[in-house]
Design a protein around this motif. Structure first.
Motif, PDB file in Angstrom:
ATOM      1  N   GLN A  95       0.817  -1.213   0.000  1.00 54.02           N
ATOM      2  CA  GLN A  95       0.000   0.000   0.000  1.00 54.02           C
ATOM      3  C   GLN A  95       0.852   1.265   0.000  1.00 54.02           C
ATOM      4  OE1 GLN A  95      -2.277  -0.858   3.630  1.00 54.02           O
ATOM      5  NE2 GLN A  95      -4.091  -0.387   2.422  1.00 54.02           N
ATOM      6  N   ALA A  96       2.145   1.125   0.087  1.00 54.83           N
ATOM      7  CA  ALA A  96       3.039   2.278   0.191  1.00 54.83           C
ATOM      8  C   ALA A  96       2.769   3.281  -0.926  1.00 54.83           C
ATOM      9  CB  ALA A  96       4.484   1.823   0.146  1.00 54.83           C
ATOM     10  N   LEU A  97       3.042   4.535  -0.642  1.00 56.42           N
ATOM     11  CA  LEU A  97       2.921   5.619  -1.608  1.00 56.42           C
ATOM     12  C   LEU A  97       4.329   5.929  -2.113  1.00 56.42           C
ATOM     13  CD1 LEU A  97       0.546   7.876   0.525  1.00 56.42           C
ATOM     14  CD2 LEU A  97      -0.094   6.189  -1.203  1.00 56.42           C
ATOM     15  N   PHE A  98       4.440   6.268  -3.395  1.00 56.69           N
ATOM     16  CA  PHE A  98       5.749   6.498  -3.999  1.00 56.69           C
ATOM     17  C   PHE A  98       5.798   7.842  -4.704  1.00 56.69           C
ATOM     18  CE2 PHE A  98       5.034   1.946  -3.898  1.00 56.69           C
ATOM     19  CZ  PHE A  98       6.225   1.469  -3.382  1.00 56.69           C
ATOM     20  N   VAL A  99       6.919   8.528  -4.573  1.00 57.37           N
ATOM     21  CA  VAL A  99       7.167   9.757  -5.315  1.00 57.37           C
ATOM     22  C   VAL A  99       8.262   9.439  -6.327  1.00 57.37           C
ATOM     23  CG1 VAL A  99       7.893  12.163  -5.217  1.00 57.37           C
ATOM     24  CG2 VAL A  99       6.569  11.184  -3.329  1.00 57.37           C
ATOM     25  N   LEU A 100       7.911   9.542  -7.598  1.00 55.81           N
ATOM     26  CA  LEU A 100       8.868   9.284  -8.668  1.00 55.81           C
ATOM     27  C   LEU A 100       9.728  10.520  -8.881  1.00 55.81           C
ATOM     28  CD1 LEU A 100       6.354   7.519 -11.053  1.00 55.81           C
ATOM     29  CD2 LEU A 100       8.185   6.422  -9.729  1.00 55.81           C
ATOM     30  N   GLU A 101      11.027  10.295  -8.999  1.00 55.42           N
ATOM     31  CA  GLU A 101      11.975  11.390  -9.149  1.00 55.42           C
ATOM     32  C   GLU A 101      12.717  11.281 -10.472  1.00 55.42           C
ATOM     33  OE1 GLU A 101      13.637  12.269  -4.848  1.00 55.42           O
ATOM     34  OE2 GLU A 101      13.828  10.136  -5.355  1.00 55.42           O
ATOM     35  N   LYS A 102      13.382  12.358 -10.828  1.00 58.39           N
ATOM     36  CA  LYS A 102      14.179  12.380 -12.050  1.00 58.39           C
ATOM     37  C   LYS A 102      15.171  11.224 -12.016  1.00 58.39           C
ATOM     38  CE  LYS A 102      16.834  15.411 -14.939  1.00 58.39           C
ATOM     39  NZ  LYS A 102      16.923  16.782 -15.340  1.00 58.39           N
ATOM     40  N   GLY A 103      15.244  10.488 -13.109  1.00 57.71           N
ATOM     41  CA  GLY A 103      16.162   9.368 -13.207  1.00 57.71           C
ATOM     42  C   GLY A 103      15.551   8.022 -12.858  1.00 57.71           C
ATOM     43  N   ASP A 104      14.362   8.019 -12.245  1.00 57.21           N
ATOM     44  CA  ASP A 104      13.697   6.759 -11.914  1.00 57.21           C
ATOM     45  C   ASP A 104      13.203   6.080 -13.190  1.00 57.21           C
ATOM     46  OD1 ASP A 104      14.067   7.093  -9.203  1.00 57.21           O
ATOM     47  OD2 ASP A 104      12.043   7.833  -8.820  1.00 57.21           O
ATOM     48  N   ASP A 105      13.170   4.760 -13.180  1.00 58.38           N
ATOM     49  CA  ASP A 105      12.664   3.998 -14.326  1.00 58.38           C
ATOM     50  C   ASP A 105      11.137   3.910 -14.203  1.00 58.38           C
ATOM     51  OD1 ASP A 105      12.257   2.411 -16.504  1.00 58.38           O
ATOM     52  OD2 ASP A 105      13.612   0.807 -15.868  1.00 58.38           O
ATOM     53  N   VAL A 106      10.495   4.983 -14.582  1.00 58.38           N
ATOM     54  CA  VAL A 106       9.052   5.131 -14.434  1.00 58.38           C
ATOM     55  C   VAL A 106       8.294   4.060 -15.214  1.00 58.38           C
ATOM     56  CG1 VAL A 106       7.096   6.671 -14.844  1.00 58.38           C
ATOM     57  CG2 VAL A 106       9.254   7.601 -13.982  1.00 58.38           C
TER      58      VAL A 106
ATOM     59  N   ASN B 109      -2.413  -3.829  -6.955  1.00 57.14           N
ATOM     60  CA  ASN B 109      -1.542  -4.799  -6.308  1.00 57.14           C
ATOM     61  C   ASN B 109      -2.421  -5.641  -5.395  1.00 57.14           C
ATOM     62  OD1 ASN B 109       0.496  -6.222  -5.101  1.00 57.14           O
ATOM     63  ND2 ASN B 109       1.649  -4.436  -4.438  1.00 57.14           N
ATOM     64  N   GLU B 110      -2.777  -6.840  -5.896  1.00 56.68           N
ATOM     65  CA  GLU B 110      -3.731  -7.686  -5.173  1.00 56.68           C
ATOM     66  C   GLU B 110      -5.053  -6.934  -5.043  1.00 56.68           C
ATOM     67  OE1 GLU B 110      -3.348 -10.971  -4.075  1.00 56.68           O
ATOM     68  OE2 GLU B 110      -1.460 -10.948  -5.173  1.00 56.68           O
ATOM     69  N   TYR B 111      -5.450  -6.622  -3.810  1.00 54.31           N
ATOM     70  CA  TYR B 111      -6.725  -5.946  -3.580  1.00 54.31           C
ATOM     71  C   TYR B 111      -6.564  -4.461  -3.282  1.00 54.31           C
ATOM     72  CZ  TYR B 111      -8.125 -10.777  -3.235  1.00 54.31           C
ATOM     73  OH  TYR B 111      -8.326 -12.098  -3.508  1.00 54.31           O
ATOM     74  N   ASP B 112      -5.351  -3.979  -3.299  1.00 56.48           N
ATOM     75  CA  ASP B 112      -5.070  -2.589  -2.973  1.00 56.48           C
ATOM     76  C   ASP B 112      -4.495  -1.871  -4.184  1.00 56.48           C
ATOM     77  OD1 ASP B 112      -5.730  -2.621  -0.144  1.00 56.48           O
ATOM     78  OD2 ASP B 112      -3.966  -3.904   0.096  1.00 56.48           O
ATOM     79  N   LEU B 113      -4.464  -0.554  -4.072  1.00 54.06           N
ATOM     80  CA  LEU B 113      -3.830   0.269  -5.096  1.00 54.06           C
ATOM     81  C   LEU B 113      -2.573   0.894  -4.508  1.00 54.06           C
ATOM     82  CD1 LEU B 113      -6.856   2.180  -6.658  1.00 54.06           C
ATOM     83  CD2 LEU B 113      -5.674   0.194  -7.574  1.00 54.06           C
ATOM     84  N   GLN B 114      -1.500   0.862  -5.277  1.00 55.81           N
ATOM     85  CA  GLN B 114      -0.302   1.600  -4.914  1.00 55.81           C
ATOM     86  C   GLN B 114      -0.331   2.879  -5.723  1.00 55.81           C
ATOM     87  OE1 GLN B 114       3.001  -1.201  -5.588  1.00 55.81           O
ATOM     88  NE2 GLN B 114       3.337  -1.071  -3.386  1.00 55.81           N
TER      89      GLN B 114
END
Length: 121
Positions: free
Chosen positions: A53-64, A94-99
């Protein structure tokens, strides 16, 4: 990529000033919404999102594209505007949740920005 699982992770984002405060407020609201929906009488400072369930912040250089380009898992991509600040909010099933993944507009190269823009329409 920044991973948010606790309220302390959000406070850390605020302290570093690496991300717009407008985006941090949006992330914080999403975190609190999950907390309120799932709270089993756990104090907010002790609450932790599970890894799925974690939240993610995509940054410059990440493999989006490696994270988001899965048509079977991609739930949505939306472009959000808050007081002239724009970001993408993407959800992966992701299974029953959204990331949830967040990315400030114009952070990535042309290919990734084009992909995000196209999927947000």
């Amino acid at each position: 990529m920044k991973v948010i699982q606790t309220i302390n992770d959000i406070e850390s984002l605020k302290a570093t000033n690496e991300i717009s405060m407008k985006l941090i407020k949006e992330i914080e609201q999403d975190f609190l919404n999950i907390y309120e929906a799932e709270n089993d009488e756990v104090y907010v400072l002790e609450y932790r999102l599970s890894s799925w369930q974690a939240l993610f912040v995509l940054e410059k250089g990440d493999d989006v594209l490696a994270k988001l380009n899965n048509p079977l898992a991609l739930e949505y991509v939306e472009k959000v505007s808050v007081d002239e600040f724009e970001y993408y909010r993407c959800a992966i099933r992701n299974e029953y949740d959204l990331q949830i993944y967040y990315s400030q507009v114009n952070t990535h190269d042309e290919v990734i920005e084009g992909w995000l823009e196209e999927h947000a329409e």
